[in-house]
Design a protein around this motif. Structure first.
Motif, mmCIF file in Angstrom:
data_model
loop_
_atom_site.group_PDB
_atom_site.id
_atom_site.type_symbol
_atom_site.label_atom_id
_atom_site.label_comp_id
_atom_site.label_asym_id
_atom_site.label_seq_id
_atom_site.Cartn_x
_atom_site.Cartn_y
_atom_site.Cartn_z
ATOM 1 N N UNK A 85 -28.428 100.784 11.878
ATOM 2 C CA UNK A 85 -29.172 101.807 11.140
ATOM 3 C C UNK A 85 -30.384 102.292 11.927
ATOM 4 N N UNK A 89 -28.586 106.479 11.938
ATOM 5 C CA UNK A 89 -28.280 106.319 10.521
ATOM 6 C C UNK A 89 -27.749 107.621 9.953
ATOM 7 N N UNK A 92 -31.211 110.087 7.703
ATOM 8 C CA UNK A 92 -32.382 110.807 8.205
ATOM 9 C C UNK A 92 -32.001 111.938 9.162
ATOM 10 N N UNK A 381 -25.838 109.515 -0.590
ATOM 11 C CA UNK A 381 -27.290 109.353 -0.700
ATOM 12 C C UNK A 381 -27.934 110.528 -1.419
ATOM 13 N N UNK A 390 -36.283 104.839 -0.753
ATOM 14 C CA UNK A 390 -35.052 104.465 -1.434
ATOM 15 C C UNK A 390 -35.366 103.501 -2.579
ATOM 16 N N UNK A 394 -30.715 99.712 -4.850
ATOM 17 C CA UNK A 394 -29.676 99.680 -3.820
ATOM 18 C C UNK A 394 -29.699 98.359 -3.067
ATOM 19 N N UNK A 395 -30.920 97.868 -2.802
ATOM 20 C CA UNK A 395 -31.033 96.579 -2.139
ATOM 21 C C UNK A 395 -30.519 95.472 -3.073
ATOM 22 N N UNK B 40 -38.596 104.029 6.592
ATOM 23 C CA UNK B 40 -38.123 105.336 6.148
ATOM 24 C C UNK B 40 -36.620 105.518 6.368
ATOM 25 N N UNK B 41 -35.984 104.615 7.095
ATOM 26 C CA UNK B 41 -34.536 104.698 7.277
ATOM 27 C C UNK B 41 -33.884 104.070 6.046
ATOM 28 N N UNK B 42 -33.257 104.860 5.204
ATOM 29 C CA UNK B 42 -32.764 104.306 3.933
ATOM 30 C C UNK B 42 -31.810 103.120 4.120
ATOM 31 N N UNK B 43 -30.916 103.211 5.090
ATOM 32 C CA UNK B 43 -29.952 102.131 5.251
ATOM 33 C C UNK B 43 -30.608 100.832 5.682
ATOM 34 N N UNK B 44 -31.757 100.932 6.334
ATOM 35 C CA UNK B 44 -32.485 99.731 6.719
ATOM 36 C C UNK B 44 -33.306 99.223 5.538
ATOM 37 N N UNK B 45 -33.836 100.164 4.759
ATOM 38 C CA UNK B 45 -34.672 99.779 3.615
ATOM 39 C C UNK B 45 -33.871 99.026 2.558
ATOM 40 N N UNK B 46 -32.568 99.284 2.472
ATOM 41 C CA UNK B 46 -31.777 98.573 1.472
ATOM 42 C C UNK B 46 -31.195 97.283 2.028
ATOM 43 N N UNK B 47 -31.389 97.035 3.313
ATOM 44 C CA UNK B 47 -30.867 95.810 3.917
ATOM 45 C C UNK B 47 -31.688 94.621 3.417
#
Lengths: 422, 182
Positions: A85, A89, A92, A381, A390, A394-395, B40-47
């Motif tokens: 990511x 990603x 963004x 998204x 986010x 989701x997490x 700010x990278x959504x895929x990282x923020x949900x990790x």
């Protein structure tokens, strides 16, 4: 290199008819030129990705090991996903300009001017002169005429009492002015499947790239716009047009009130004599390579949905409005100094909500149809991520999946909190 | 650029593209990335381990990372190529070696950097991965069992040597690599 010949017809662009045929010809020329020039131009890496993403699911990767418990190696999966990511990603990059395979002779996009050969530099310099000294003043004048006549025209028509004559005149003003404005952007638009054009009492939904989407659609038929009241020039236009035509503008404070929004839209749709509503359900501008989540609000109203797919040709100019980087005036200046706005608009067969389908499922179905028609990537998204962070849910979803796997593998009896209920 | 490319063994075009990625993440436009830029990278923020991963980019006490530092951390995830396996062992070990990949993973657990993973540190990572879905008690027993299985010297903590031993059968080279194109 790119053939010098394609600059010839730029001289005769003052007439609209010539203009469109020039563009078609220029496209062919540019494509030809690109094919020839590619080995040269592609020296700077602009292919479409840095890495190949691993699509193995967590279940397959971690549980595939036939083990019964947590292991230290379980973090490897999350690490790799995290690093992927960081390098690249899905989300963004959709909020910044699309990357082109080859330079389009404009000083913008990801590859700004760079020296390739003397010949190409000369072409570029001539291009700059033509775009800034000839096209820009012409387009600026047209835009000024278009905007002024829109404001004056709708204000005058707005004085008339409500009648069929008024709506006829209002449509006339809207159509005329948006046609002038499309000329000001040198728009060449191909409308496909006109038999599916949105009808009165329906809702037209489209993917969103830029505020000019609205002008491009109005160019071929009138819509009642839905949106928030803006300040400045936009506000003046909004206040003038609403007198003539039943646009639905909301104050900033009202937008938050979902019930009020839905109620006003329902009332509009219920009146079959009113123009179809135009909504961009993504709620924000995306760079025209993908379609993001559709907000469910527009799909809760009921009535017929007329999906429309809009796809711009990035070769002639970048239509995407990166609102966090440019204000509307500098955006319009960039557009007016580009080669042209070339785009395809597909009217798609009307869709209605199926029995047993909820608003979210319906929204997704419409989105898939638009994505497929426009050749855009579908992303789950929320476009709101452009500005907002986010959501934690989701997490939590990821954590829940991992926990379930530990449970299934028998290392613990069952989940402690009622998470099985989903 | 040349020396950087040789230590990281990435191609010129890969470095150019990673630099353009770096600048697009750099919202402050000051040539460095902050924690917020990563978040700010959504895929990282949900990790679930996002915060730990981000942390790996920052040296002790720093809250900015420049392009060089960014690349150094990323280099751990470069795949090991066949010609590197047979390379002579004289030079410094590349960042993407099996041992360095394992060390990277070890440091994600070892928050206090005492070269041991304590029960507490393991519990913290477990909690990040499961969220609220598993009770303290159950998580505690998972941690105890994991440490018991790996602990050889009986100090109830995992040293790097023990960590390597536990993972000796795992294909670290593949699992801790991302596939770069050309």
């Amino acid at each position: 290199g790119v053939d010098l010949g394609f600059l010839g017809p730029w001289a005769c662009l003052s007439t609209g008819w010539w203009w469109s045929s020039c563009l078609v010809w220029a496209t062919i020329r540019m494509e030809k030129g690109n094919k020839k020039a590619q080995p040269q131009l592609l020296k700077t890496p602009v292919a479409n990705g840095i890495i190949e993403r691993d699509e193995t699911t967590m279940e397959k990767e971690i549980a595939g090991l036939h083990r019964v418990d947590f292991e230290f190696s379980d973090i490897f999966y999350f690490c790799r996903k995290g690093f992927e990511a960081i390098v690249e990603d899905e989300v963004t990059q959709r909020f910044s300009s699309e990357e082109l395979v080859s330079w389009n002779l404009l000083t913008r996009t990801n590859v700004n001017f760079h020296y390739v050969s003397l010949r190409l530099t000369v072409v570029w310099v001539v291009g700059v002169v033509v775009r800034y000294c000839f096209l820009l003043p012409l387009r600026f004048t047209l835009a000024a005429i278009g905007i002024t006549s829109m404001i004056v025209g709708t204000t005058v028509v707005g004085q008339l009492p409500n009648s069929s004559v008024k709506s006829y005149l209002s449509e006339l003003v809207h159509l005329t002015c948006s046609r002038i404005l499309v000329r000001a952007l040198s728009g060449t638009i191909h409308y496909h499947n006109k038999e599916n054009k949105p009808q009165k009492g329906g809702i037209c939904v489209a993917n969103h790239t830029s505020p000019i989407d609205a002008i491009i659609l109005t160019n071929d038929g009138c819509y009642a716009m839905v949106g928030q009241v803006h300040g400045g020039l936009m506000g003046v236009i909004q206040r003038a047009t609403v007198k003539a035509c039943p646009h639905v503008w909301f104050e900033r404070s009202e937008v938050k009130d979902r019930h009020l929004v839905t109620k006003r839209l329902r009332e509009h749709v219920a009146d079959k004599s009113k123009l179809p509503i135009l909504i961009f359900p993504e709620g924000t501008c995306i760079n025209n390579t993908s379609v993001m989540m559709f907000k469910k609000g527009s799909f809760e109203i009921g009535g017929t949905i007329y999906p429309v797919a809009i796809k711009y040709d990035p070769q002639f100019g970048d239509a995407f409005w990166n609102s966090s980087k440019y204000n509307i005036v500098s955006y319009l200046l960039r557009i007016m100094t580009s080669w042209a706005i070339v785009c395809n608009v597909w009217y798609m067969p009307p869709m209605v909500r199926k029995e047993g389908e909820d608003a979210v499922q319906f929204a997704n179905r419409v989105r898939s149809a638009i994505a497929q028609q426009g050749g855009l990537t579908e992303l789950p998204w929320d476009g709101g991520l452009k500005r907002a962070k986010v959501k934690d849910t989701f997490r939590e979803e990821q954590q829940k999946n991992y926990s379930k796997m530990l449970v299934r593998n028998g290392s613990i009896g069952n989940l402690s909190t009622g998470t099985e209920s989903d | 650029m040349g020396s950087r490319a040789s230590t990281l063994l990435l191609s010129h075009s890969q470095i150019t593209r990673l630099y353009s990625r770096f600048t697009s993440l750099d919202k402050g436009e000051n040539g460095t990335l902050s924690r917020e830029d990563f978040q700010r990278i959504p895929e990282l923020a949900i990790n679930p381990l996002g915060d730990r991963i981000i942390n790996a980019f920052f040296s002790e006490g720093e809250d900015q990372v420049n392009f060089r530092g960014f690349m150094r951390t990323l280099a751990h995830f470069r795949p090991i190529e066949d010609n590197e396996k047979s390379k002579d062992q004289n030079g410094p070990e590349p960042l993407n070696s099996r041992s360095n990949k394992l060390h990277f993973a070890f440091r994600l657990y070892d928050l206090d950097k005492d070269d041991k993973i304590s029960r507490d540190e393991l519990l913290q990572v477990l909690r990040m991965m499961v969220g609220v879905n598993i009770s303290d008690e159950q998580l505690g027993s998972i941690a105890d069992r994991t440490i018991q299985e790996a602990d050889q010297d009986g100090d109830s903590a995992i040293s790097f040597a023990e960590f390597v031993k536990v993972l000796e059968k795992v294909d670290v080279e593949q699992k801790m690599s991302i596939r770069f194109l050309h």
